[in-house]
Design a protein around this motif. Structure first.
Motif, PDB file in Angstrom:
ATOM      1  N   ARG A  26       0.835  -1.205   0.000  1.00 45.35           N
ATOM      2  CA  ARG A  26       0.000   0.000   0.000  1.00 45.35           C
ATOM      3  C   ARG A  26       0.870   1.256   0.000  1.00 45.35           C
ATOM      4  N   GLU A  27       1.895   1.246   0.837  1.00 44.53           N
ATOM      5  CA  GLU A  27       2.758   2.418   0.957  1.00 44.53           C
ATOM      6  C   GLU A  27       3.510   2.694  -0.343  1.00 44.53           C
ATOM      7  N   HIS A  28       4.066   1.648  -0.937  1.00 46.76           N
ATOM      8  CA  HIS A  28       4.811   1.841  -2.186  1.00 46.76           C
ATOM      9  C   HIS A  28       3.884   2.228  -3.340  1.00 46.76           C
ATOM     10  N   ALA A  29       2.656   1.701  -3.336  1.00 43.65           N
ATOM     11  CA  ALA A  29       1.702   2.052  -4.401  1.00 43.65           C
ATOM     12  C   ALA A  29       1.322   3.521  -4.329  1.00 43.65           C
ATOM     13  N   SER A  30       1.298   4.087  -3.119  1.00 43.64           N
ATOM     14  CA  SER A  30       0.936   5.500  -2.976  1.00 43.64           C
ATOM     15  C   SER A  30       2.039   6.432  -3.460  1.00 43.64           C
ATOM     16  N   ASN A  32       4.817   5.159  -5.716  1.00 41.60           N
ATOM     17  CA  ASN A  32       5.297   4.717  -7.023  1.00 41.60           C
ATOM     18  C   ASN A  32       4.119   4.632  -8.000  1.00 41.60           C
ATOM     19  N   LYS A  33       3.743   5.776  -8.565  1.00 40.59           N
ATOM     20  CA  LYS A  33       2.554   5.839  -9.422  1.00 40.59           C
ATOM     21  C   LYS A  33       2.795   5.237 -10.813  1.00 40.59           C
ATOM     22  N   LYS A  34       4.045   5.172 -11.248  1.00 44.55           N
ATOM     23  CA  LYS A  34       4.341   4.732 -12.618  1.00 44.55           C
ATOM     24  C   LYS A  34       4.627   3.236 -12.727  1.00 44.55           C
ATOM     25  N   GLY A  35       4.605   2.538 -11.603  1.00 42.52           N
ATOM     26  CA  GLY A  35       4.853   1.103 -11.660  1.00 42.52           C
ATOM     27  C   GLY A  35       6.267   0.741 -12.031  1.00 42.52           C
ATOM     28  N   GLY A  58      12.776  -1.484 -16.462  1.00 40.93           N
ATOM     29  CA  GLY A  58      12.504  -1.408 -15.036  1.00 40.93           C
ATOM     30  C   GLY A  58      11.053  -1.508 -14.644  1.00 40.93           C
ATOM     31  N   ARG A  59      10.194  -1.908 -15.581  1.00 44.42           N
ATOM     32  CA  ARG A  59       8.783  -2.033 -15.242  1.00 44.42           C
ATOM     33  C   ARG A  59       8.564  -3.197 -14.283  1.00 44.42           C
ATOM     34  N   ILE A  60       7.577  -3.055 -13.405  1.00 43.83           N
ATOM     35  CA  ILE A  60       7.251  -4.135 -12.474  1.00 43.83           C
ATOM     36  C   ILE A  60       6.567  -5.262 -13.225  1.00 43.83           C
ATOM     37  N   CYS A  61       7.106  -6.455 -13.065  1.00 44.05           N
ATOM     38  CA  CYS A  61       6.496  -7.643 -13.674  1.00 44.05           C
ATOM     39  C   CYS A  61       5.727  -8.416 -12.608  1.00 44.05           C
TER      40      CYS A  61
END
Length: 508
Positions: A26-30, A32-35, A58-61
């Protein structure tokens, strides 16, 4: 950036770990908006190519937690693997059994420790090999049960043997005095000896304090008074906003979320940028002046944010004052009336370094520090606040106020342990000719003796374990007594006049 690995052991350790990973996402999603798989995520997560298409730019897989899950009952781990967090954990990093440790430290440490040592070492090494720069192991466990206390402290020993250069932070949940596990004093004291000898830092948490904080928050929410509307996202007890939903909430999740927030704030400087970041190794170096006095009392503030109030300087100052109040400590303690060896303030959000210095100057006259470390403050300032807050504070205090917790634990242990020497010889008594009155007295006495026989039966369950001897108990309580005496020696110095040390005058 360095990486950290979380080792969650037993039912309590895995339940807290589950809350931690959900709140971390939750914290990182708030933020890191670009994934993007950035350095902040890299601290606790691996980016895994599960589809075989490669990871580009570097995109999140697929994020996998840097975690090892261990429990000798499979219920909690299976529940995690079937729940919304199932894709976060690597199935290769799990160790479970079905029998459990029967609330017996000896079974967890001596039996399962020996049986699973090679597997544990292999899982830890596999996880460590995925790190570019492994800095710290976080061990989460409870002290009252068998797996958390026994196998948990066995793993702590393994970590010291296999990774001697890596810091070992332990979050230990201590049972309350009303704990329904009768053997919890045995388990806790036996585990304490291992914590004394093998941990770098221990963050003791008491269930009773967690319950009090949850009650305090609920009272505020339900008060109905004007100006008391709370931002739901700011609650330290909230488990919404990550992957888990409110329907998934378990009875102890609110208490576990408090501990999870403690770990998030503790690691914030390792994950996010800030004007005054603190490395995890600095906590141990600056707050632990003596090897065994490594128990750090923690407090979190604020517990929530009011929805209809801006944050004036007065409220910011209140955050610092609350951190030293007994109502915000995660153990039953009052640090202001005890002796500080050192104190760390880990601040997050919209706060200036000048605000931290001003509050230290404002508060330090009311706090008692040891004579040889009057300026024993360590501060950090991370620019990213927790979700729902403009700022927050985690205070870590090496303070003698932890001593009553250890004294109460020792007293509970001795009350249970000494009963083994007081069991009545019934057979010889029954051979006598008794009057009705004497017989009634005898029957009444038998009721009292029942608890003693129960105590002896429980002790037998420990002593029948291979390599478990009566000396294990005496050595453990002796270790605890020695620790308490060290705190006593420090407490004696409180209030003594402070003499200025003779210093060289340098003429320029």
């Amino acid at each position: 950036m360095a990486q950290s690995v979380v080792v969650q052991v037993g039912q309590c350790g895995n339940q807290i770990g589950c809350c931690f990973w959900d709140l971390a996402l939750r914290e990182h999603a708030s933020v890191n908006k670009k994934g993007i798989y950035d350095d902040a995520l890299k601290n606790f997560f691996r980016n895994v190519d599960t589809r075989g298409t490669g990871i580009s730019k570097g995109r999140i897989c697929s994020l996998k937690a840097r975690a090892v899950l261990i429990d000798m009952e499979e219920g909690v781990v299976n529940e995690i693997l079937q729940g919304p967090l199932k894709d976060v954990f690597d199935s290769k990093q799990l160790i479970t059994n079905v029998s459990g440790s029967g609330n017996n430290w000896a079974v967890g440490y001596k039996v399962f420790g020996s049986q699973y040592r090679d597997q544990i070492v292999e899982k830890l090494r596999q996880t460590a090999e995925h790190c570019d720069c492994l800095q710290c192991f976080f061990l989460i466990h409870s002290m009252g049960g068998g797996t958390g206390s026994g196998l948990g402290t066995f793993i702590l020993n393994v970590l010291e043997d296999e990774f001697p250069e890596v810091y070992r932070f332990v979050t230990s949940v201590f049972p309350s005095g009303e704990d329904d596990v009768i053997t919890s004093p045995y388990n806790s004291v036996l585990a304490m000896k291992e914590l004394n000898e093998h941990a770098d830092c221990v963050l003791p948490i008491e269930n009773e304090s967690l319950f009090d904080i949850v009650s305090k928050i609920n009272q505020m929410i339900n008060s109905g008074k004007p100006g008391t509307t709370v931002k739901q996202q700011s609650l330290v007890t909230l488990n919404e906003g990550g992957i888990k939903k409110k329907l998934d909430e378990k009875p102890f999740d609110k208490m576990n979320n408090i501990v999870a927030n403690l770990l998030l704030n503790l690691t914030s400087s390792s994950r996010f940028e800030g004007s005054l970041n603190m490395d995890l190794n600095e906590i141990s170096m600056n707050l632990v002046p003596f090897p065994q006095l490594h128990y750090l009392v923690s407090s979190l503030t604020p517990l929530y944010t009011l929805a209809d109030v801006n944050i004036p300087p007065r409220r910011l100052d209140q955050m610092f004052s609350d951190a030293f109040s007994k109502d915000y400590q995660l153990i039953q303690a009052d640090p202001k009336h005890s002796l500080y060896l050192a104190c760390a303030l880990l601040v997050r959000g919209n706060v200036q370094i000048s605000d931290i210095r001003r509050n230290i100057e404002r508060l330090k006259s009311s706090l008692h520090f040891v004579s040889w470390n009057q300026e024993g403050w360590k501060t950090s300032l991370c620019s990213v606040p927790p979700v729902g807050h403009s700022h927050s504070l985690l205070a870590l205090a090496n303070n003698t106020c932890v001593k009553p917790t250890f004294m109460e634990l020792k007293n509970r242990f001795l009350r249970l342990y000494k009963k083994k020497a007081c069991v009545f010889d019934i057979t010889s008594f029954m051979e006598r000719n008794l009057s009705v009155r004497s017989l009634l007295k005898f029957l009444s006495f038998l009721v009292c003796q029942a608890a003693l026989w129960e105590s002896l039966a429980h002790l037998h369950h420990y002593l029948q374990v291979d390599r478990m001897e009566d000396s294990c108990f005496t050595e453990a309580v002796s270790s605890l007594s020695s620790l308490i005496e060290k705190y006593n020696e420090l407490d004696v110095t409180k209030g003594l006049p402070i003499h200025e040390q003779v210093r060289l005058n340098i003429v320029i």
